[in-house]
Design a protein around this motif. Structure first.
Motif, PDB file in Angstrom:
ATOM      1  N   ILE A  24       0.859  -1.188   0.000  1.00  0.00           N
ATOM      2  CA  ILE A  24       0.000   0.000   0.000  1.00  0.00           C
ATOM      3  C   ILE A  24       0.888   1.228   0.000  1.00  0.00           C
ATOM      4  N   ILE A  25       0.694   2.114  -0.948  1.00  0.00           N
ATOM      5  CA  ILE A  25       1.378   3.411  -0.947  1.00  0.00           C
ATOM      6  C   ILE A  25       0.355   4.460  -0.531  1.00  0.00           C
ATOM      7  N   ARG A  26       0.658   5.139   0.572  1.00  0.00           N
ATOM      8  CA  ARG A  26      -0.224   6.188   1.099  1.00  0.00           C
ATOM      9  C   ARG A  26       0.503   7.529   0.942  1.00  0.00           C
ATOM     10  N   PRO A  27       0.152   8.296  -0.089  1.00  0.00           N
ATOM     11  CA  PRO A  27       0.820   9.582  -0.300  1.00  0.00           C
ATOM     12  C   PRO A  27       0.436  10.605   0.765  1.00  0.00           C
ATOM     13  N   HIS A  28       1.240  11.637   0.874  1.00  0.00           N
ATOM     14  CA  HIS A  28       0.950  12.799   1.720  1.00  0.00           C
ATOM     15  C   HIS A  28      -0.413  13.372   1.332  1.00  0.00           C
ATOM     16  N   PRO A  29      -1.153  13.979   2.289  1.00  0.00           N
ATOM     17  CA  PRO A  29      -2.490  14.508   1.967  1.00  0.00           C
ATOM     18  C   PRO A  29      -2.536  15.428   0.753  1.00  0.00           C
ATOM     19  N   SER A  30      -1.453  16.161   0.496  1.00  0.00           N
ATOM     20  CA  SER A  30      -1.458  17.107  -0.626  1.00  0.00           C
ATOM     21  C   SER A  30      -0.832  16.549  -1.889  1.00  0.00           C
ATOM     22  N   GLU A  31      -0.497  15.259  -1.911  1.00  0.00           N
ATOM     23  CA  GLU A  31       0.137  14.678  -3.097  1.00  0.00           C
ATOM     24  C   GLU A  31      -0.875  14.239  -4.145  1.00  0.00           C
ATOM     25  N   ASN A  32      -0.366  14.082  -5.356  1.00  0.00           N
ATOM     26  CA  ASN A  32      -1.164  13.616  -6.490  1.00  0.00           C
ATOM     27  C   ASN A  32      -1.121  12.089  -6.535  1.00  0.00           C
ATOM     28  N   LEU A  33      -2.230  11.449  -6.229  1.00  0.00           N
ATOM     29  CA  LEU A  33      -2.294   9.987  -6.216  1.00  0.00           C
ATOM     30  C   LEU A  33      -2.123   9.396  -7.611  1.00  0.00           C
ATOM     31  N   ASP A  34      -2.590  10.125  -8.621  1.00  0.00           N
ATOM     32  CA  ASP A  34      -2.510   9.611  -9.987  1.00  0.00           C
ATOM     33  C   ASP A  34      -1.065   9.432 -10.448  1.00  0.00           C
ATOM     34  N   THR A  35      -0.168  10.272  -9.954  1.00  0.00           N
ATOM     35  CA  THR A  35       1.250  10.106 -10.300  1.00  0.00           C
ATOM     36  C   THR A  35       1.733   8.738  -9.860  1.00  0.00           C
ATOM     37  N   TRP A  36       1.409   8.366  -8.624  1.00  0.00           N
ATOM     38  CA  TRP A  36       1.826   7.064  -8.098  1.00  0.00           C
ATOM     39  C   TRP A  36       1.106   5.916  -8.809  1.00  0.00           C
ATOM     40  N   ARG A  37      -0.142   6.121  -9.169  1.00  0.00           N
ATOM     41  CA  ARG A  37      -0.865   5.068  -9.904  1.00  0.00           C
ATOM     42  C   ARG A  37      -0.184   4.785 -11.232  1.00  0.00           C
ATOM     43  N   GLY A  38       0.258   5.840 -11.900  1.00  0.00           N
ATOM     44  CA  GLY A  38       0.964   5.650 -13.167  1.00  0.00           C
ATOM     45  C   GLY A  38       2.298   4.946 -12.977  1.00  0.00           C
ATOM     46  N   ILE A  39       3.032   5.341 -11.936  1.00  0.00           N
ATOM     47  CA  ILE A  39       4.345   4.766 -11.664  1.00  0.00           C
ATOM     48  C   ILE A  39       4.240   3.273 -11.366  1.00  0.00           C
ATOM     49  N   MET A  40       3.212   2.883 -10.601  1.00  0.00           N
ATOM     50  CA  MET A  40       3.096   1.501 -10.128  1.00  0.00           C
ATOM     51  C   MET A  40       2.108   0.677 -10.949  1.00  0.00           C
ATOM     52  N   ALA A  41       1.746   1.148 -12.115  1.00  0.00           N
ATOM     53  CA  ALA A  41       0.694   0.502 -12.903  1.00  0.00           C
ATOM     54  C   ALA A  41       1.014  -0.953 -13.263  1.00  0.00           C
TER      55      ALA A  41
END
Length: 464
Positions: free
Chosen positions: A239-256
């Motif tokens: 599970i990757i839990r980004p900082h409250p102000s981070e863009n979740l979609d960036t991580w979704r693309g990275i870990m796709a």
């Protein structure tokens, strides 16, 4: 616990929350303690409370930070006759006092509050050494967020933690802290943009350019680490839990390309820390929260900087610098071997107390309200400010309210509806009453409190 009216003779304590998952339940706990002592505790979305500030009964306002951005609303509150105080939600973890004072403390803002509440001595010292500090009284109290992690309240998150374990199994948690590199609003990724544009640091920011470079390097290392961990432990959920102000979609693309990975930002992080087998972070407040919960945390430090690393959460964690050592620690934790964490708890107890006043002894809520006790009796009899100040304050508040309304549809600002819904999802009265019931059961108190829904995710708690 449901009420229909608010007693106008009770002094009001205003507790605005910017980020729901981080702040709301902790400030609700403070509101409960305050209501027991005769206050009317008002807790809710900061944006909504600030929009109403000219229409609220005069009371005591505790700001969640003292940044340059907050100067305007604190000045308005003071002109309207509110007693303005403050703490800093981000005053616990910072790279250095110099960088903290540059990025998180506005020189003029620091002079406005009548009282400041510090996480611990380290936070208080950072304020005292600011060039603009004018002797404002500082109460070293801790923060209600730490109260939620104390042994007497740890079961508050037990049901959520069990649910997370049922759903995700023995999962590995990576908490990231890259909002200035990967912001929810692309235009706010200031550090990355500054480096891409090859701008020189503005003189008043000193070493900020170095911090930006360090954060960008760490971000790249965390991307590589997350992909490597997902591949090394394919039978475990990551599970990757980004900082409250981070863009979740960036991580979704990275870990796709990794089927065992989920990008999730929901609920209070404490439940996730209790549920996970292994937390990985770098310089993140969750490293401190894990320590308070007596849960294991790994600080992954592939690059190290004495100037730019946030030392406290890394010091309270198992520190590793390479992937093979990281794999070894994850393996140990997945097998239930937490001996390293037990050693850390003994070794770092005194260090933690230096930073968090409420680690032992009285809770932060009790310390804060003890500090405010003399103010409570004076608040209702406090003289109104001069008429000219009231007019200036009211005019400024209404102008600000109208301006903020124009920002709702602009997708590039932190005032936009999309961003506000991301950091403060709606909360209902029934949810607030459920939280209150949990507090009441665990602490055997707060039985005679009532909750009033004031609208716009604002709630008032008072004694019946």
């Amino acid at each position: 616990m449901r009420g229909n009216r608010v007693n106008p003779n009770k002094p009001s304590l205003y507790l605005p929350c910017e980020t729901r998952n981080r702040e709301f339940e902790a400030k609700l706990l403070l509101a409960c303690h305050a209501a027991e002592r005769g206050w009317r505790g008002v807790v809710g979305a900061k944006k909504a409370i600030d929009q109403r500030i000219a229409r609220l009964p005069r009371g005591l306002y505790i700001s969640k930070s003292i940044t340059r951005r907050n100067r305007f609303i604190l000045d308005i509150g003071k002109r309207l006759g509110h007693i303005v105080t403050a703490w800093d939600e981000e005053g616990l973890v910072f790279a250095s006092p110099e960088i903290y004072r540059t990025t998180k403390v506005g020189a003029t803002t620091l002079t406005i509050p009548e009282k400041l509440f510090a996480w611990g001595e380290a936070n208080a010292t950072a304020w005292r050494n600011h060039p603009a500090f004018n002797g404002t009284p500082i109460s070293i109290t801790g923060n209600p967020r730490a109260d939620l992690l104390r042994p007497e309240l740890r079961d508050y998150f037990a049901d959520e933690a069990r649910s997370l374990r049922r759903h995700h199994g023995d999962f590995i948690l990576i908490n990231t802290n890259f909002s200035l590199v990967n912001h929810f609003l692309p235009g706010k990724s200031l550090y990355r943009q500054m480096l891409q544009a090859k701008k020189q640091p503005i003189s008043q920011y000193g070493s900020i350019n170095g911090l930006a470079l360090h954060k960008v390097k760490l971000f790249q290392h965390f991307i590589e680490m997350a992909q490597a961990v997902a591949q090394r432990f394919p039978w475990h959920k990551l599970i990757i839990r980004p900082h409250p102000s981070e863009n979740l979609d960036t991580w979704r693309g990275i870990m796709a390309g990794h089927s065992n990975v989920a990008i999730i930002y929901s609920g209070n992080v404490a439940a996730w820390l209790l549920a996970t087998r292994a937390l990985i972070h770098n310089g993140c407040t969750t490293g401190v929260e894990s320590f308070l919960l007596e849960r294991p945390a790994i600080a992954y430090q592939p690059v190290v900087s004495e100037d730019y690393d946030s030392q406290l959460p890394n010091t309270l964690s198992l520190r590793v610098s390479d992937l093979n050592t990281l794999y070894m620690h994850i393996d140990n934790l997945l097998q239930g071997n937490t001996s390293g964490q037990e050693t850390l708890l003994k070794k770092c107890h005194a260090h933690a107390c230096q930073h968090i006043a409420s680690f032992d002894g009285k809770s932060a809520c009790e310390r804060i309200l003890d500090s405010l006790e003399p103010t409570k009796s004076l608040l209702l009899d406090r003289k109104k400010p001069p008429l000219v100040d009231q007019i200036i304050g009211w005019t400024a508040a209404e102008s600000r309210r109208l301006f903020k309304r124009t920002q709702l549809v602009r997708r590039t600002t932190t005032d936009s509806t999309g961003y506000q819904q991301h950091i403060f999802p709606a909360v209902s009265q029934s949810q607030v009453e459920t939280y209150l019931q949990r507090f009441s059961t665990l602490l055997n108190r707060f039985h005679d409190l009532q909750v009033d829904d004031l609208g716009d995710c604002i709630f008032a708690l008072s004694k019946q």
